[in-house]
Write a protein that holds these residues in place. Structure first.
Motif, PDB file in Angstrom:
ATOM      1  N   LYS A 306       0.832  -1.199   0.000  1.00  0.00           N
ATOM      2  CA  LYS A 306       0.000   0.000   0.000  1.00  0.00           C
ATOM      3  C   LYS A 306       0.872   1.257   0.000  1.00  0.00           C
ATOM      4  O   LYS A 306       2.093   1.195  -0.154  1.00  0.00           O
ATOM      5  CB  LYS A 306      -0.932  -0.021   1.218  1.00  0.00           C
ATOM      6  CG  LYS A 306      -1.915  -1.196   1.214  1.00  0.00           C
ATOM      7  CD  LYS A 306      -2.835  -1.154   2.428  1.00  0.00           C
ATOM      8  CE  LYS A 306      -3.796  -2.324   2.429  1.00  0.00           C
ATOM      9  NZ  LYS A 306      -4.686  -2.308   3.622  1.00  0.00           N
ATOM     10  N   THR A 307       0.231   2.393   0.179  1.00  0.00           N
ATOM     11  CA  THR A 307       0.917   3.685   0.133  1.00  0.00           C
ATOM     12  C   THR A 307       2.119   3.690   1.072  1.00  0.00           C
ATOM     13  O   THR A 307       2.034   3.242   2.215  1.00  0.00           O
ATOM     14  CB  THR A 307      -0.054   4.801   0.539  1.00  0.00           C
ATOM     15  OG1 THR A 307      -1.208   4.741  -0.302  1.00  0.00           O
ATOM     16  CG2 THR A 307       0.606   6.167   0.406  1.00  0.00           C
ATOM     17  N   ALA A 336      -4.735   9.874   0.590  1.00  0.00           N
ATOM     18  CA  ALA A 336      -5.817   9.124   1.248  1.00  0.00           C
ATOM     19  C   ALA A 336      -5.420   8.648   2.642  1.00  0.00           C
ATOM     20  O   ALA A 336      -5.943   7.638   3.125  1.00  0.00           O
ATOM     21  CB  ALA A 336      -6.276   7.954   0.384  1.00  0.00           C
ATOM     22  N   ILE A 337      -4.498   9.370   3.295  1.00  0.00           N
ATOM     23  CA  ILE A 337      -4.131   9.074   4.678  1.00  0.00           C
ATOM     24  C   ILE A 337      -5.092   9.811   5.596  1.00  0.00           C
ATOM     25  O   ILE A 337      -5.364  11.002   5.400  1.00  0.00           O
ATOM     26  CB  ILE A 337      -2.676   9.494   4.968  1.00  0.00           C
ATOM     27  CG1 ILE A 337      -1.718   8.722   4.058  1.00  0.00           C
ATOM     28  CG2 ILE A 337      -2.319   9.266   6.428  1.00  0.00           C
ATOM     29  CD1 ILE A 337      -1.700   7.233   4.274  1.00  0.00           C
ATOM     30  N   GLN A 338      -5.595   9.132   6.628  1.00  0.00           N
ATOM     31  CA  GLN A 338      -6.571   9.714   7.535  1.00  0.00           C
ATOM     32  C   GLN A 338      -6.144   9.510   8.982  1.00  0.00           C
ATOM     33  O   GLN A 338      -5.411   8.557   9.284  1.00  0.00           O
ATOM     34  CB  GLN A 338      -7.942   9.065   7.330  1.00  0.00           C
ATOM     35  CG  GLN A 338      -8.504   9.189   5.930  1.00  0.00           C
ATOM     36  CD  GLN A 338      -9.809   8.441   5.778  1.00  0.00           C
ATOM     37  OE1 GLN A 338     -10.293   7.812   6.713  1.00  0.00           O
ATOM     38  NE2 GLN A 338     -10.381   8.512   4.590  1.00  0.00           N
ATOM     39  N   PRO A 339      -6.595  10.397   9.900  1.00  0.00           N
ATOM     40  CA  PRO A 339      -6.350  10.148  11.318  1.00  0.00           C
ATOM     41  C   PRO A 339      -6.886   8.779  11.722  1.00  0.00           C
ATOM     42  O   PRO A 339      -7.977   8.377  11.320  1.00  0.00           O
ATOM     43  CB  PRO A 339      -7.118  11.279  12.010  1.00  0.00           C
ATOM     44  CG  PRO A 339      -7.149  12.385  11.003  1.00  0.00           C
ATOM     45  CD  PRO A 339      -7.287  11.698   9.674  1.00  0.00           C
ATOM     46  N   GLY A 340      -6.101   8.049  12.503  1.00  0.00           N
ATOM     47  CA  GLY A 340      -6.487   6.702  12.900  1.00  0.00           C
ATOM     48  C   GLY A 340      -5.868   5.615  12.042  1.00  0.00           C
ATOM     49  O   GLY A 340      -5.988   4.431  12.366  1.00  0.00           O
ATOM     50  N   GLU A 390       4.899   2.447   5.703  1.00  0.00           N
ATOM     51  CA  GLU A 390       3.991   1.824   4.750  1.00  0.00           C
ATOM     52  C   GLU A 390       2.638   1.625   5.438  1.00  0.00           C
ATOM     53  O   GLU A 390       2.563   1.137   6.561  1.00  0.00           O
ATOM     54  CB  GLU A 390       4.534   0.476   4.290  1.00  0.00           C
ATOM     55  CG  GLU A 390       3.649  -0.218   3.257  1.00  0.00           C
ATOM     56  CD  GLU A 390       4.207  -1.564   2.836  1.00  0.00           C
ATOM     57  OE1 GLU A 390       4.434  -1.750   1.623  1.00  0.00           O
ATOM     58  OE2 GLU A 390       4.420  -2.429   3.723  1.00  0.00           O
ATOM     59  N   LEU A 391       1.576   2.013   4.739  1.00  0.00           N
ATOM     60  CA  LEU A 391       0.230   1.884   5.282  1.00  0.00           C
ATOM     61  C   LEU A 391      -0.106   0.431   5.550  1.00  0.00           C
ATOM     62  O   LEU A 391       0.148  -0.432   4.707  1.00  0.00           O
ATOM     63  CB  LEU A 391      -0.779   2.491   4.291  1.00  0.00           C
ATOM     64  CG  LEU A 391      -2.223   2.603   4.762  1.00  0.00           C
ATOM     65  CD1 LEU A 391      -2.355   3.551   5.944  1.00  0.00           C
ATOM     66  CD2 LEU A 391      -3.108   3.086   3.602  1.00  0.00           C
TER      67      LEU A 391
END
Length: 392
Positions: A306-307, A336-340, A390-391
């Protein structure tokens, strides 16, 4: 908090919001009220009888705010957006009405409930040897046919950070971000100076200050603003390109009154001393993420694919980052990175024929367009600026 009469709607003094939240908020009370049951409201609350069986509810009373109800039910007032999102019939979070019934749900409520009932791990004296329990161990076949032993563990939702982590760190942003309002001088200029010089001393919590800027530059009496100190430009540790300027959050100021070109204010919070010239920025809505923390990626786990990106900056430390340290990564909302979200931290092996070494895991607290603030949650080894992420 503002006290109100019983016949009036209850005012929520709420953090000035951005994004989707901002579109649903206003400082002006709704004008059209209607009667629902035995009370007046601007909204169309659902019948409490339609809530799930056994659901936790709260009937709003005069003096309630989403802010203090989040403290009551979630143990943190900064989690009020979770309460709001569980009751989407409230069209404007500034205004709630006595008699309406809220549904209390979400991860924040689960965390608070677990704490309240004492359902947590505690240390006890070992009087007997406990037999090993292998019932939670299983073998999972990974891609490539490598069997991997796994152990399932219970994971409770937890707050990934604290208010200080979010409001006393900062972000990487546009080097030329406009911030026209700034701390101009002290109210008691005859006292607030550095002995032997003509330089003004720094301010701290409770000090009264004059702010350069007023109505024309967007300041609103009664609103609270972040105090921001622009710092150096941050360069990417791998490519050398400039990522933006680091902006440090150093406190909060509430505007007491405004004039044409000047405002009077009080410092309500200080992370460190606040110098003359520090800039003001609208206080964003930054709820603390609540999430179940996954296990750190294991040695036999393949990359997620992933990202991925890099750790590019940190608070206070550049070497030897461990649990609790705050970092900046070169991934943000545009990725597309979000808190959490959680990211695995790794470093290339010194041997080219071996996969990267897994160092630990970070959790995202806040995001900007192209960067994000994260906290080191687990560290198998010391983490450095320049390590890969890495996500999960």
């Amino acid at each position: 908090m503002v006290s109100v009469r019983r016949v009036a709607p209850v005012l929520l003094l709420v953090i000035a919001a951005t994004g989707a939240f901002a579109q649903r908020q206003t400082s002006q009370p709704p004008r059209e009220l209607h009667r629902v049951g035995d009370h007046w409201t601007a909204w169309n609350p659902p019948d409490p009888a339609t809530y799930p069986a056994g659901a936790r509810t709260h009937e709003i009373k005069a003096g309630d705010t989403l802010w203090n109800l989040a403290q009551q039910y979630f143990n943190s007032p900064y989690l009020w957006p979770q309460l709001w999102e569980s009751n989407t019939w409230i069209e404007d979070a500034h205004w709630i009405y006595p008699g309406d019934v809220l549904l209390i749900e979400g991860d924040g409520a689960n965390v608070a409930a677990g704490t309240a009932t004492g359902d947590s791990d505690t240390e006890t004296a070992l009087s007997t040897v406990t037999p090993r329990d292998d019932s939670n161990v299983f073998v999972q076949e990974q891609e490539g046919g490598i069997p991997t032993a796994r152990m399932t563990t219970e994971s409770r939702p937890i707050a990934l950070g604290t208010e200080a982590d979010i409001f006393c760190y900062g972000y990487i942003g546009d080097p030329n971000e406009p911030m026209p309002n700034y701390v101009a001088s002290h109210e008691n200029v005859d006292v607030k100076y550095l002995p032997g010089t003509d330089l003004a001393a720094n301010a701290t919590t409770g000090d009264l200050v004059y702010v350069a800027g007023g109505n024309a530059t967007g300041l609103v009496a009664g609103e609270t603003y972040l105090v921001v100190l622009p710092s150096d430009n941050v360069k990417h540790p791998a490519t050398g390109r400039e990522l933006g300027r680091r902006y440090d959050y150093i406190g909060q100021i509430r505007i007491l009154c405004t004039e044409d070109g000047r405002s009077r204010a009080i410092i309500t919070e200080s992370c460190r001393e606040i110098p003359i010239g520090a800039r003001l920025k609208p206080l964003p809505q930054l709820p603390i993420p609540i999430a179940r923390v996954p296990e750190v990626a294991q040695w036999c786990d393949p990359p997620s694919g992933k990202t991925n990106g890099y750790i590019v900056d940190s608070r206070d430390w550049s070497l030897g980052l461990v649990e609790g340290n705050l970092v900046q990564i070169d991934l943000g909302r545009d990725n597309a990175i979000q808190p959490g979200d959680f990211l695995t931290v790794s470093r290339p092996s010194l041997r080219t024929d071996q996969p990267p070494v897994v160092l630990g895991q970070i959790g995202v607290l806040t995001t900007e367009a192209r960067t994000a603030t994260a906290i080191v949650l687990q560290a198998r080894r010391e983490i450095l600026i320049g390590d890969r992420v890495e996500l999960r």
